[in-house]
Design a protein around this motif. Structure first.
Motif, PDB file in Angstrom:
ATOM      1  N   SER A  41       0.808  -1.220   0.000  1.00  0.00           N
ATOM      2  CA  SER A  41       0.000   0.000   0.000  1.00  0.00           C
ATOM      3  C   SER A  41       0.844   1.274   0.000  1.00  0.00           C
ATOM      4  CB  SER A  41      -0.956   0.005   1.190  1.00  0.00           C
ATOM      5  OG  SER A  41      -0.225   0.122   2.388  1.00  0.00           O
ATOM      6  N   THR A  42       2.163   1.129   0.092  1.00  0.00           N
ATOM      7  CA  THR A  42       3.047   2.293   0.041  1.00  0.00           C
ATOM      8  C   THR A  42       3.837   2.260  -1.254  1.00  0.00           C
ATOM      9  OG1 THR A  42       4.887   1.170   1.129  1.00  0.00           O
ATOM     10  CG2 THR A  42       3.285   2.270   2.549  1.00  0.00           C
ATOM     11  N   ARG A  43       4.602   3.306  -1.471  1.00  0.00           N
ATOM     12  CA  ARG A  43       5.508   3.302  -2.614  1.00  0.00           C
ATOM     13  C   ARG A  43       6.660   2.363  -2.299  1.00  0.00           C
ATOM     14  NH1 ARG A  43       6.588   9.503  -2.689  1.00  0.00           N
ATOM     15  NH2 ARG A  43       6.620   8.895  -0.520  1.00  0.00           N
ATOM     16  N   VAL A  44       6.987   1.499  -3.236  1.00  0.00           N
ATOM     17  CA  VAL A  44       8.078   0.557  -3.029  1.00  0.00           C
ATOM     18  C   VAL A  44       9.371   1.238  -3.471  1.00  0.00           C
ATOM     19  CG1 VAL A  44       8.956  -1.752  -3.565  1.00  0.00           C
ATOM     20  CG2 VAL A  44       6.519  -1.379  -3.351  1.00  0.00           C
ATOM     21  N   VAL A  45       9.867   2.116  -2.602  1.00  0.00           N
ATOM     22  CA  VAL A  45      11.110   2.848  -2.843  1.00  0.00           C
ATOM     23  C   VAL A  45      11.943   2.708  -1.581  1.00  0.00           C
ATOM     24  CG1 VAL A  45      12.117   5.109  -3.269  1.00  0.00           C
ATOM     25  CG2 VAL A  45       9.941   4.497  -4.332  1.00  0.00           C
ATOM     26  N   PRO A  46      13.135   2.261  -1.628  1.00  0.00           N
ATOM     27  CA  PRO A  46      13.912   1.754  -2.760  1.00  0.00           C
ATOM     28  C   PRO A  46      13.457   0.353  -3.154  1.00  0.00           C
ATOM     29  CG  PRO A  46      15.222   1.629  -0.771  1.00  0.00           C
ATOM     30  CD  PRO A  46      13.924   2.295  -0.397  1.00  0.00           C
ATOM     31  N   ASP A  47      13.631   0.065  -4.434  1.00  0.00           N
ATOM     32  CA  ASP A  47      13.097  -1.177  -5.002  1.00  0.00           C
ATOM     33  C   ASP A  47      13.700  -2.434  -4.386  1.00  0.00           C
ATOM     34  OD1 ASP A  47      11.661   0.430  -6.665  1.00  0.00           O
ATOM     35  OD2 ASP A  47      13.065   0.270  -8.329  1.00  0.00           O
ATOM     36  N   ASN A  48      15.009  -2.470  -4.250  1.00  0.00           N
ATOM     37  CA  ASN A  48      15.665  -3.719  -3.878  1.00  0.00           C
ATOM     38  C   ASN A  48      15.276  -4.237  -2.489  1.00  0.00           C
ATOM     39  OD1 ASN A  48      17.216  -5.906  -4.291  1.00  0.00           O
ATOM     40  ND2 ASN A  48      19.176  -4.877  -4.053  1.00  0.00           N
ATOM     41  N   PRO A  49      15.440  -3.496  -1.406  1.00  0.00           N
ATOM     42  CA  PRO A  49      15.056  -4.089  -0.112  1.00  0.00           C
ATOM     43  C   PRO A  49      13.560  -4.344   0.022  1.00  0.00           C
ATOM     44  CG  PRO A  49      16.407  -2.129   0.228  1.00  0.00           C
ATOM     45  CD  PRO A  49      16.092  -2.217  -1.219  1.00  0.00           C
ATOM     46  N   LEU A  50      12.746  -3.432  -0.473  1.00  0.00           N
ATOM     47  CA  LEU A  50      11.307  -3.637  -0.324  1.00  0.00           C
ATOM     48  C   LEU A  50      10.786  -4.688  -1.293  1.00  0.00           C
ATOM     49  CD1 LEU A  50       9.991  -0.062   0.439  1.00  0.00           C
ATOM     50  CD2 LEU A  50      10.556  -1.904   1.992  1.00  0.00           C
ATOM     51  N   GLY A  51      11.472  -4.885  -2.408  1.00  0.00           N
ATOM     52  CA  GLY A  51      11.142  -5.996  -3.296  1.00  0.00           C
ATOM     53  C   GLY A  51      11.380  -7.326  -2.605  1.00  0.00           C
ATOM     54  N   TRP A  52      12.458  -7.400  -1.814  1.00  0.00           N
ATOM     55  CA  TRP A  52      12.740  -8.609  -1.037  1.00  0.00           C
ATOM     56  C   TRP A  52      11.653  -8.825   0.006  1.00  0.00           C
ATOM     57  CZ3 TRP A  52      14.740 -13.105  -0.908  1.00  0.00           C
ATOM     58  CH2 TRP A  52      14.986 -13.758   0.294  1.00  0.00           C
ATOM     59  N   VAL A  53      11.220  -7.757   0.651  1.00  0.00           N
ATOM     60  CA  VAL A  53      10.160  -7.871   1.655  1.00  0.00           C
ATOM     61  C   VAL A  53       8.877  -8.388   1.001  1.00  0.00           C
ATOM     62  CG1 VAL A  53       8.718  -6.593   3.284  1.00  0.00           C
ATOM     63  CG2 VAL A  53      11.156  -6.085   3.118  1.00  0.00           C
ATOM     64  N   MET A  54       8.545  -7.873  -0.175  1.00  0.00           N
ATOM     65  CA  MET A  54       7.351  -8.342  -0.882  1.00  0.00           C
ATOM     66  C   MET A  54       7.498  -9.806  -1.290  1.00  0.00           C
ATOM     67  SD  MET A  54       4.942  -6.180  -0.960  1.00  0.00           S
ATOM     68  CE  MET A  54       3.919  -6.866  -2.234  1.00  0.00           C
TER      69      MET A  54
END
Length: 154
Positions: A41-54
């Motif tokens: 529900s938030t902006r996925v910035v920065p992509d790399n760590p939050l991409g891992w979380v997703m």
């Protein structure tokens, strides 16, 4: 000396709602799903760590669902299932712990953006996601420990 069989060790059907390690399935769904929803529900910035979380939250949600239905249908009566249960939950713990630490770090780094109303909303969602990810980590850890105890008893 009491003898145990594989059927006595791993429950199936409705009995999974009554056994100690398997009762964690539902809270794992809830808190893992909340991490997924809050990060998405938030902006996925920065992509790399939050991409891992997703990835971690979706992966664990899907595989926990699959695991739950395997246990619910009773397809877990082979002798290999206790160790598979333990290994899966320890892998989920490592994944969720790394994702929680990444998410906490990103939340701390991006806390300077919480000066606007939108930034404050995202910051609060990220804090909630961090808390939920640590709770999910704890639940998976407890499930892994109790699964290991059950595996050693079998």
């Amino acid at each position: 000396m009491a003898s145990t069989t594989s059927g006595d060790i791993l429950p199936s059907g409705g009995r999974i709602f009554l056994t100690v390690p398997d009762v964690f399935f539902i809270p794992e769904f809830v808190f893992g799903g909340l991490v997924w929803i809050l990060v998405a529900s938030t902006r996925v910035v920065p992509d790399n760590p939050l991409g891992w979380v997703m990835f971690v939250s979706v992966f664990c949600f899907v595989f926990t669902t699959l695991w739950f239905f395997i246990f619910l249908c009773g397809a877990n009566q082979s002798s290999v299932w206790p160790i598979l249960d333990t290994v899966y939950h320890f892998v989920a713990v490592v994944f969720y712990l790394s994702a929680a630490v990444d998410l906490a770090y990103v939340t701390i780094v991006l806390s300077s953006l919480a000066v606007t109303a939108e930034g404050l909303k995202i910051y609060r969602l990220d804090i909630a996601a961090v808390v939920m990810s640590y709770v999910a980590t704890l639940l998976y850890f407890l499930h892994a420990i109790f699964s290991a105890i059950r595996w050693k008893r079998s």
